[in-house]
Design an enzyme around this catalytic site. Structure first.
Site, PDB file in Angstrom:
ATOM      1  N   HIS A 138       0.830  -1.205   0.000  1.00 32.60           N
ATOM      2  CA  HIS A 138       0.000   0.000   0.000  1.00 32.60           C
ATOM      3  C   HIS A 138       0.861   1.251   0.000  1.00 32.60           C
ATOM      4  O   HIS A 138       1.906   1.308   0.653  1.00 32.60           O
ATOM      5  CB  HIS A 138      -0.937   0.012   1.216  1.00 32.60           C
ATOM      6  CG  HIS A 138      -2.148   0.858   1.002  1.00 32.60           C
ATOM      7  ND1 HIS A 138      -2.111   2.227   1.040  1.00 32.60           N
ATOM      8  CD2 HIS A 138      -3.429   0.513   0.718  1.00 32.60           C
ATOM      9  CE1 HIS A 138      -3.331   2.706   0.802  1.00 32.60           C
ATOM     10  NE2 HIS A 138      -4.138   1.693   0.597  1.00 32.60           N
ATOM     11  N   HIS A 139       0.404   2.262  -0.749  1.00 30.40           N
ATOM     12  CA  HIS A 139       1.137   3.528  -0.842  1.00 30.40           C
ATOM     13  C   HIS A 139       1.210   4.229   0.518  1.00 30.40           C
ATOM     14  O   HIS A 139       2.068   5.095   0.737  1.00 30.40           O
ATOM     15  CB  HIS A 139       0.464   4.435  -1.865  1.00 30.40           C
ATOM     16  CG  HIS A 139       1.425   5.240  -2.686  1.00 30.40           C
ATOM     17  ND1 HIS A 139       2.604   5.759  -2.168  1.00 30.40           N
ATOM     18  CD2 HIS A 139       1.388   5.635  -3.987  1.00 30.40           C
ATOM     19  CE1 HIS A 139       3.231   6.431  -3.124  1.00 30.40           C
ATOM     20  NE2 HIS A 139       2.534   6.366  -4.228  1.00 30.40           N
ATOM     21  N   ALA A 140       0.325   3.884   1.436  1.00 33.49           N
ATOM     22  CA  ALA A 140       0.391   4.476   2.772  1.00 33.49           C
ATOM     23  C   ALA A 140       1.661   4.070   3.504  1.00 33.49           C
ATOM     24  O   ALA A 140       2.099   4.759   4.431  1.00 33.49           O
ATOM     25  CB  ALA A 140      -0.835   4.067   3.599  1.00 33.49           C
TER      26      ALA A 140
END
Length: 476
Positions: A138-140
């Site tokens: 995830h880009h988070a």
């Protein structure tokens, strides 16, 4: 426990049923170099041994009740490696098309938030006995640079697998906080925000005045503003379905063009993307009312922050000068535009965006993203920009995973409503590996755009450049 920054959490809030905010890569390996031969268990064992070097892999989210504040990362007490490391196989003949289709299908599946936000798929059945590894996170948790650093921790410099690192102190799972503890933590953090907010507002006001004075100078051409990009078929509301295409170009050829006409390697990459997109739209009788605009993520990671996870980037808008017919003049215009965009980025300051996103209200931001998706608002307004183009430098020496020689690595970036195409490139061993991800319904012929990158580079290889094209490259 560790609270997500506003920028990291923003990628969670942007996520909807159609927008999947994970980044990925598809790497091709030659297993013939593996000591003792290939087995899936060897790859799984490698991931298990390297977990101390992969902090995001054992962390999951703890979301604050009522969306009061940004979520926390906690060390997952229920971590299950076998949920994340999976095995797949391609149908015959196991070529580029089959691999691209599988990677697109995996890219179109959301990551489940009750578990650590990553998956690693070992893909067997490629032609010539090759294997592939499709990894998505995830880009988070990561950006392009930290994602590359994370990937390197799964690789070795020789076929011999390095000894597992010693974890000191040993990993310990976190206590899962109660709702009461999460709310108390959020309120304590929110209590400190007003003072910080006043400082950010003052700095932003001063920056706006400085930027206004700069852009009014007669010799300054400011870069494109948000929502000034032309409307195209690339910029519509999207579905959850994805397509993926990839191609390879010689880094030496790109450098020869750069040396002949000036600018940077990244400018040549942008010019190649401009050339193929211009041709793609022309073939569909699309003639935008202005030059296409690209968003180029710029790393603001300092030397002290190297090795840290999360997002340390700032968006830079650049004109692709697609309204200029001559490819060399287009490249020169792009080079001038990137210089102006970088100067504006310095004038604004790297921390301006990251400071403001700290104050996003999670509940409001998430609802706004869902409302924009459900109402298909991006079918009716100008896009924020037309395409995302990201360039991540990689090593110029061979790498191995569990002893298997890495032949190629094609990066994969997310698409979003109004932004149906993402082009990401990574350099490795003298080649540049382009990965193109699109919404299946928005850009169905993404393979055509990928093939056009080589043609766009050939257009720039004028006789005065002296570039020898047709360099031998891996099949996959």
């Amino acid at each position: 426990m560790q609270r997500l920054s506003g920028l990291d959490a923003g990628f969670l809030y942007l996520e909807t049923a159609n927008n999947h905010m994970h980044v990925a890569s598809t790497a091709v390996f030659d297993p013939s170099t593996m000591p003792g031969g290939y087995s899936f268990e060897k790859v799984r064992q490698l991931v298990l041994e390297r977990l101390p070097l992969l902090p995001p892999f054992r962390r999951r989210l703890a979301e604050i009740p009522f969306g009061l504040h940004h979520p926390l990362w906690i060390e997952d007490p229920d971590f299950d490696l076998d949920y994340h490391v999976r095995r797949a196989a391609l149908p015959a003949p196991g070529g580029k098309r089959e691999l691209a289709d599988l990677a697109a299908e995996l890219m179109g599946r959301p990551l489940h938030r009750e578990r650590p936000l990553w998956e690693l798929h070992v893909v067997e059945g490629l032609e010539y006995g090759m294997i592939a590894i499709v990894t998505k996170t995830h880009h988070a948790a990561i950006d392009g640079v930290s994602g590359a650093e994370l990937t390197v921790n799964l690789l070795d410099l020789t076929p011999e697998v390095a000894p597992p690192p010693v974890e000191d102190p040993p990993w310990q799972p976190d206590h899962v906080p109660t709702d009461f503890e999460l709310v108390a933590y959020a309120l304590s953090s929110l209590a400190r925000q007003p003072v910080h907010g006043l400082r950010v507002a003052r700095r932003t006001f001063e920056t706006a005045l400085r930027l206004r004075r700069r852009n009014r100078q007669p010799n300054v051409t400011p870069p494109p503003a948000p929502f000034s990009a032309p409307r195209t078929s690339l910029n519509t509301s999207i579905t959850p379905h994805r397509r993926f295409a990839f191609t390879t170009v010689s880094l030496d050829e790109v450098r020869e063009v750069k040396n002949a006409f000036g600018g940077t390697v990244n400018d040549v990459v942008l010019a190649m993307c401009a050339g193929t997109l211009r041709r793609y739209l022309d073939d569909r009788d699309e003639h935008p009312d202005g030059a296409l605009v690209a968003m180029v993520p710029v790393s603001i990671r300092t030397e002290d922050e190297k090795g840290s996870m999360g997002n340390k980037l700032s968006p830079m808008l650049v004109s692709l000068a697609t309204d200029i017919d001559d490819p060399v003049e287009r490249l020169r215009a792009i080079s001038e535009g990137t210089v102006a965009a970088k100067e504006q980025e310095r004038a604004i300051g790297a921390a301006t965006l990251t400071d403001w996103v700290e104050f996003m209200a999670p509940a409001v931001a998430a609802r706004a993203a869902r409302l924009a998706s459900s109402t298909k608002i991006f079918d009716r307004v100008r896009p924020l920009y037309n395409v995302t183009i990201s360039n991540v430098p990689g090593p110029n020496f061979p790498l191995y995973s569990a002893g298997a020689h890495m032949l190629a690595m094609y990066p994969m970036g997310p698409v979003a409503d109004g932004l149906g195409l993402n082009i990401t490139v990574m350099s490795y061993m003298g080649n540049m590996y382009f990965g193109l991800v699109s919404c299946r319904e928005t850009v169905a012929d993404v393979a055509e755009i990928a093939e056009g990158l080589n043609e766009a580079l050939a257009e720039l290889c004028k006789p005065e450049v002296g570039v020898a094209t047709g360099v031998e490259r891996p099949e996959l």
